[in-house]
Design a protein around this motif. Structure first.
Motif, PDB file in Angstrom:
ATOM      1  N   ALA A 158       0.831  -1.212   0.000  1.00 20.93           N
ATOM      2  CA  ALA A 158       0.000   0.000   0.000  1.00 20.93           C
ATOM      3  C   ALA A 158       0.865   1.261   0.000  1.00 20.93           C
ATOM      4  O   ALA A 158       0.616   2.210  -0.757  1.00 20.93           O
ATOM      5  CB  ALA A 158      -0.935  -0.001   1.207  1.00 20.93           C
ATOM      6  N   ARG A 159       1.899   1.278   0.824  1.00 23.82           N
ATOM      7  CA  ARG A 159       2.755   2.471   0.899  1.00 23.82           C
ATOM      8  C   ARG A 159       3.534   2.690  -0.391  1.00 23.82           C
ATOM      9  O   ARG A 159       3.759   3.833  -0.803  1.00 23.82           O
ATOM     10  CB  ARG A 159       3.709   2.340   2.088  1.00 23.82           C
ATOM     11  N   ASP A 160       3.947   1.610  -1.037  1.00 19.77           N
ATOM     12  CA  ASP A 160       4.662   1.757  -2.306  1.00 19.77           C
ATOM     13  C   ASP A 160       3.743   2.317  -3.386  1.00 19.77           C
ATOM     14  O   ASP A 160       4.161   3.140  -4.209  1.00 19.77           O
ATOM     15  CB  ASP A 160       5.220   0.404  -2.754  1.00 19.77           C
ATOM     16  N   ILE A 161       2.484   1.881  -3.392  1.00 20.88           N
ATOM     17  CA  ILE A 161       1.513   2.418  -4.357  1.00 20.88           C
ATOM     18  C   ILE A 161       1.253   3.901  -4.061  1.00 20.88           C
ATOM     19  O   ILE A 161       1.188   4.726  -4.977  1.00 20.88           O
ATOM     20  CB  ILE A 161       0.199   1.624  -4.323  1.00 20.88           C
ATOM     21  N   LEU A 162       1.125   4.237  -2.782  1.00 19.30           N
ATOM     22  CA  LEU A 162       0.925   5.640  -2.392  1.00 19.30           C
ATOM     23  C   LEU A 162       2.083   6.509  -2.860  1.00 19.30           C
ATOM     24  O   LEU A 162       1.884   7.613  -3.363  1.00 19.30           O
ATOM     25  CB  LEU A 162       0.787   5.744  -0.869  1.00 19.30           C
ATOM     26  N   ALA A 163       3.307   6.021  -2.684  1.00 17.22           N
ATOM     27  CA  ALA A 163       4.491   6.782  -3.100  1.00 17.22           C
ATOM     28  C   ALA A 163       4.480   7.024  -4.606  1.00 17.22           C
ATOM     29  O   ALA A 163       4.794   8.127  -5.073  1.00 17.22           O
ATOM     30  CB  ALA A 163       5.756   6.034  -2.689  1.00 17.22           C
ATOM     31  N   GLU A 164       4.090   6.005  -5.377  1.00 21.28           N
ATOM     32  CA  GLU A 164       4.029   6.152  -6.831  1.00 21.28           C
ATOM     33  C   GLU A 164       2.900   7.104  -7.220  1.00 21.28           C
ATOM     34  O   GLU A 164       3.065   7.947  -8.125  1.00 21.28           O
ATOM     35  CB  GLU A 164       3.808   4.780  -7.482  1.00 21.28           C
ATOM     36  N   ALA A 165       1.758   7.005  -6.540  1.00 22.27           N
ATOM     37  CA  ALA A 165       0.595   7.837  -6.873  1.00 22.27           C
ATOM     38  C   ALA A 165       0.881   9.316  -6.696  1.00 22.27           C
ATOM     39  O   ALA A 165       0.230  10.162  -7.341  1.00 22.27           O
ATOM     40  CB  ALA A 165      -0.599   7.427  -6.012  1.00 22.27           C
ATOM     41  N   ARG A 166       1.814   9.645  -5.847  1.00 24.50           N
ATOM     42  CA  ARG A 166       2.123  11.053  -5.561  1.00 24.50           C
ATOM     43  C   ARG A 166       3.147  11.636  -6.517  1.00 24.50           C
ATOM     44  O   ARG A 166       3.725  12.688  -6.251  1.00 24.50           O
ATOM     45  CB  ARG A 166       2.594  11.185  -4.113  1.00 24.50           C
ATOM     46  N   LYS A 167       3.386  10.972  -7.640  1.00 26.31           N
ATOM     47  CA  LYS A 167       4.368  11.435  -8.619  1.00 26.31           C
ATOM     48  C   LYS A 167       3.728  12.170  -9.787  1.00 26.31           C
ATOM     49  O   LYS A 167       4.221  12.112 -10.914  1.00 26.31           O
ATOM     50  CB  LYS A 167       5.200  10.249  -9.127  1.00 26.31           C
TER      51      LYS A 167
END
Length: 320
Positions: free
Chosen positions: A109-118
């Protein structure tokens, strides 16, 4: 390719619901104005398990783990072939679809969140993943993402929703126009039917026609006050509707395909929204992350959270 461009992130895990999320997007978003990233986070085998290979007593277990890892890679490979083929058939060119697959760094979940904020326009994902038994109400990863991602529209796709009709749940908060603005941008170039819906929770005596009911004399003034508040709420939301329609028109939306509705006398706003979508055949619901009462929950509003729980066979966009 259109000058207007969306950059959509689709979090995928190889599940059938992930594929439905891809198909939902490709049916909704015009291919000439949309770029898509299919993003997958792999769960690698921990090194501690690999260390067991040297121990004869655990070697058979490690072999099973390797077989599982191979199976997961095969599932993802087959999924990506299907997804790319489907998007190609929908008119998406090869340079419009990017695939990013990475090993888990912090957590899925955190890795997806990090990507989504790009710098993406929105995040789209399936309601449930490969392990449907993890959470009977909501996929565990999906639940975490919806709860933690603010400032970016997120779409949760359940089942195989129709893309021709959109229900936009609105209230009288300052975020109402933000919701409409997101709708205008997200669905730019599409022409689905749009319903702007407002739900007023309350007793049936607040509705027109209550006058025929037997009301104790000492409570007459209270009912009159309630009716006045009810009428004021209707007037205020009508003004919001008109402003919203003008906003949609500025985004190129055909306002002849936009209708408005006020639903009253219900106990649950969320249940009323889901019921209206079901009755009217609206496969997509758009709702704000928070409403008038910003202190109800620090992360998500109660109504939006309940809609996500109730609408299991539709696409729910949560915007803020």
């Amino acid at each position: 390719m259109s000058d207007f461009q969306r950059n959509i992130l689709i979090a995928v895990d190889g599940s059938s619901q992930s594929l439905e999320a891809v198909r939902y997007l490709e049916k909704f978003m015009p291919a000439d104005s949309t770029k898509v990233t299919l993003f997958h986070v792999m769960n690698p085998i921990p090194e501690s398990f690999l260390d067991m290979e040297s121990d004869p007593g655990f070697r058979h277990k490690v072999i099973g783990i390797h077989a599982w890892e191979f199976q997961q890679k095969q599932i993802l490979e087959d999924f990506l072939k299907k997804a790319k083929k489907s998007m190609k058939q929908a008119g998406y060119k090869e340079d419009q679809v990017r695939v990013v697959s990475q090993a888990k760094q912090v957590g899925v979940a955190r890795d997806i969140l990090a990507e989504a904020r790009k710098g993406y326009t929105a995040l789209v994902l399936g309601r449930t993943g490969l392990s449907k038994a993890k959470d009977l109400i909501f996929g565990s990863i999906t639940n975490k993402l919806v709860s933690r991602l603010s400032g970016l529209p997120i779409c949760v796709v359940g089942g195989r929703p129709d893309t021709n009709k959109i229900l936009v749940a609105m209230d009288r908060s300052q975020d109402a126009m933000t919701i409409v603005d997101h709708v205008g941008r997200l669905f730019h170039g599409t022409q689905p039917e749009l319903l702007l819906l407002h739900v007023i929770r309350g007793l049936s005596v607040f509705q027109p026609g209550y006058e025929g009911l037997a009301v104790p004399k000492e409570n007459k003034y209270w009912v009159n006050e309630a009716k006045a508040e009810f009428d004021l709420a209707r007037q205020e939301i009508e003004a919001v509707f008109q402003q919203g329609i003008r906003n949609l028109e500025s985004h190129g939306v055909d306002t002849h395909r936009v209708t408005t509705r006020v639903v009253t006398g219900v106990k649950s706003r969320a249940a009323a929204i889901v019921e209206e979508a079901k009755k009217g055949g609206y496969g997509t619901i758009v709702i704000g992350r928070r409403g008038l009462s910003r202190v109800e929950e620090f992360v998500m509003g109660r109504v939006s959270n309940k809609v996500l729980q109730l609408a299991k066979k539709g696409a729910i966009w949560v915007v803020s």
